[in-house]
Design a protein around this motif. Structure first.
Motif, mmCIF file in Angstrom:
data_model
loop_
_atom_site.group_PDB
_atom_site.id
_atom_site.type_symbol
_atom_site.label_atom_id
_atom_site.label_comp_id
_atom_site.label_asym_id
_atom_site.label_seq_id
_atom_site.Cartn_x
_atom_site.Cartn_y
_atom_site.Cartn_z
ATOM 1 N N LEU A 212 37.542 35.283 30.194
ATOM 2 C CA LEU A 212 36.812 34.831 31.377
ATOM 3 C C LEU A 212 37.765 34.621 32.552
ATOM 4 N N GLU A 213 38.890 33.992 32.293
ATOM 5 C CA GLU A 213 39.861 33.721 33.360
ATOM 6 C C GLU A 213 40.393 35.011 33.968
ATOM 7 N N HIS A 214 40.575 36.031 33.135
ATOM 8 C CA HIS A 214 41.045 37.331 33.636
ATOM 9 C C HIS A 214 40.022 37.949 34.584
ATOM 10 N N ILE A 215 38.746 37.914 34.193
ATOM 11 C CA ILE A 215 37.692 38.484 35.042
ATOM 12 C C ILE A 215 37.623 37.743 36.372
ATOM 13 N N GLN A 216 37.627 36.421 36.310
ATOM 14 C CA GLN A 216 37.546 35.619 37.531
ATOM 15 C C GLN A 216 38.736 35.885 38.450
ATOM 16 N N ALA A 217 39.916 36.014 37.861
ATOM 17 C CA ALA A 217 41.123 36.251 38.657
ATOM 18 C C ALA A 217 41.071 37.603 39.362
ATOM 19 N N ARG A 218 40.577 38.627 38.674
ATOM 20 C CA ARG A 218 40.490 39.957 39.285
ATOM 21 C C ARG A 218 39.553 39.952 40.490
ATOM 22 N N PHE A 219 38.425 39.274 40.370
ATOM 23 C CA PHE A 219 37.496 39.190 41.500
ATOM 24 C C PHE A 219 38.122 38.401 42.654
ATOM 25 N N ARG A 220 38.796 37.292 42.328
ATOM 26 C CA ARG A 220 39.395 36.458 43.380
ATOM 27 C C ARG A 220 40.486 37.206 44.137
ATOM 28 N N THR A 221 41.388 37.861 43.414
ATOM 29 C CA THR A 221 42.500 38.557 44.070
ATOM 30 C C THR A 221 42.028 39.750 44.895
ATOM 31 N N SER A 222 40.811 40.202 44.636
ATOM 32 C CA SER A 222 40.240 41.295 45.430
ATOM 33 C C SER A 222 39.413 40.768 46.596
ATOM 34 N N GLY A 223 39.429 39.446 46.776
ATOM 35 C CA GLY A 223 38.666 38.841 47.860
ATOM 36 C C GLY A 223 37.177 38.801 47.600
ATOM 37 N N LEU A 224 36.799 38.886 46.315
ATOM 38 C CA LEU A 224 35.382 38.933 45.949
ATOM 39 C C LEU A 224 35.032 37.819 44.960
ATOM 40 N N GLY A 225 35.680 36.684 45.126
ATOM 41 C CA GLY A 225 35.497 35.588 44.178
ATOM 42 C C GLY A 225 34.058 35.154 43.995
ATOM 43 N N THR A 226 33.252 35.250 45.051
ATOM 44 C CA THR A 226 31.848 34.822 44.957
ATOM 45 C C THR A 226 30.940 35.907 44.372
ATOM 46 N N ASN A 227 31.509 37.064 44.088
ATOM 47 C CA ASN A 227 30.702 38.168 43.548
ATOM 48 C C ASN A 227 30.548 38.119 42.030
ATOM 49 N N PHE A 228 31.202 37.144 41.398
ATOM 50 C CA PHE A 228 31.093 37.021 39.941
ATOM 51 C C PHE A 228 30.699 35.600 39.571
ATOM 52 N N VAL A 229 29.703 35.493 38.694
ATOM 53 C CA VAL A 229 29.229 34.193 38.224
ATOM 54 C C VAL A 229 29.152 34.222 36.703
ATOM 55 N N TYR A 230 29.633 33.150 36.082
ATOM 56 C CA TYR A 230 29.547 33.018 34.624
ATOM 57 C C TYR A 230 28.566 31.906 34.285
#
Length: 362
Positions: A212-230
């Motif tokens: 989960l942390e890996h997925i969240q980090a990838r979205f955040r570093t791409s400037g898309l942190g709000t595009n993923f919800v768990y």
């Protein structure tokens, strides 16, 4: 008929355990069913492993008290085994793989290894197998050297009585945190589709939180942190509400034995985008099955652009053939036919009595 139902858990956290619960309910409707679960106490890991390594033999000791032993855990002695293999091209049906995991070390790996070989031989010689797909049927042949009867698993289609026509650019995946599920692909695909949001629903496994942390980090570093919800372990009504808002159900797992969540997404009117392997090939149209990351991205984009209520209705119709009532009837028919056949072979039941047992002539 007296039936002993053997399982390793009472909790419904995964598609496999949901199927197990429906089997228990179906058998209990017509027969006297008793349940056998591991009784684990305390936190001593070695003691627990020793107990679980021996648990698969326990139904054999109790066999004489029942007409039939049924399980959906394929490392337990039983007359009938409903096999639901783990995902993955290299899936094997052993205690070591499914119960103790490949990460076990030292003596923790020795216990299941010692228990598995004679138990597997015993199950192979005695059990009749049911599988959740033709793909799983081949897994059984490879592991046990025996054929199996296919009964597709149940899908909670009753949660989706009508289809919502107003949808968002929302892509949903349902899966527990599990290394075999290839969930990292959600991030790999998601950062390439910034116009859409991705939601992951499923059981939270603390030991695999790094996924989960890996997925969240990838979205955040791409400037898309709000595009993923768990959303961990959400109630069925919440899950249904989320799926009914989505256009796409995305399944990142290759070699899935069936994929109950895929069929559920279809029942909700989502377009399924799945890997071109395993059980999903038996019910997901080829145009929506991907073979590479780029292919998955292209198919998701196309699904978002072309979703409409007509297409949603078509996918719902495909999913309805897996509804729970059909599954209950097929399981009961199989079990009762096996019991009648066993009794005839043992001289306990004449053919006309077997006919009466099954409900009479049609």
């Amino acid at each position: 008929m007296r039936i002993l139902f053997v399982a390793l858990s009472k909790e419904t956290k995964t598609g496999a355990r949901y199927t197990e619960e429906i089997i228990r309910q179906a058998l209990s409707e017509r027969h006297e069913v008793e349940f056998l679960y591991p009784n684990l106490r305390g936190d001593a890991r070695l003691t627990s492993l020793l107990y679980l390594s021996c648990f698969g033999y326990l139904p054999l000791l109790k066999r004489g008290l029942y007409d039939l032993v049924f399980t959906s855990d394929n490392f337990v002695f039983a007359d009938v085994v409903y096999v639901q293999p783990p995902a993955g091209q290299d899936a094997v049906l052993t205690w070591d793989e499914m119960l103790f995991t490949k990460s076990s070390k030292g003596h923790f790996r020795l216990l299941p290894a010692l228990a598995n070989s004679p138990l597997k031989t015993l199950i192979s010689a005695h059990a009749q197998f049911i599988t959740n797909s033709n793909y799983s049927r081949e897994v059984v042949r490879r592991n046990f050297g025996k054929d199996a009867f296919v009964i597709y698993p149940p899908v909670p289609t009753h949660l989706y009585q009508s289809l919502e026509s107003n949808r968002e650019n929302l892509i949903v995946t349902i899966s527990g945190l599990n290394p075999r599920k290839n969930l990292g692909l959600i991030a790999e695909v998601g950062i390439k589709i910034p116009e859409a949001k991705f939601i992951l629903l499923g059981y939270y496994h603390k030991v695999h939180v790094h996924i989960l942390e890996h997925i969240q980090a990838r979205f955040r570093t791409s400037g898309l942190g709000t595009n993923f919800v768990y959303v961990p372990s959400c109630p069925a009504k919440v899950k249904a509400k989320i799926l009914s808002r989505a256009k796409v159900y995305f399944h990142p797992t290759p070699f899935e034995p069936f994929g109950i969540s895929i069929a559920e997404g279809m029942a909700a009117g989502c377009i399924p985008v799945t890997h071109d392997s395993g059980g999903p090939c038996e019910f997901v149209p080829g145009e929506w099955r991907y073979r590479s990351v780029e292919d998955a991205i292209a198919k998701i984009r196309y699904a978002l652009e072309t979703w409409n209520i007509r297409r949603a209705t078509e996918f719902r119709s495909l999913a309805l053939r897996f509804e729970e009532g059909r599954f209950r009837n097929e399981i009961l028919d199989f079990v009762e036919e096996k019991f009648s056949r066993s009794c005839r072979m043992a001289g306990k039941l004449k053919p006309k009595d077997a006919l009466a047992f099954s409900g009479g002539e049609s």
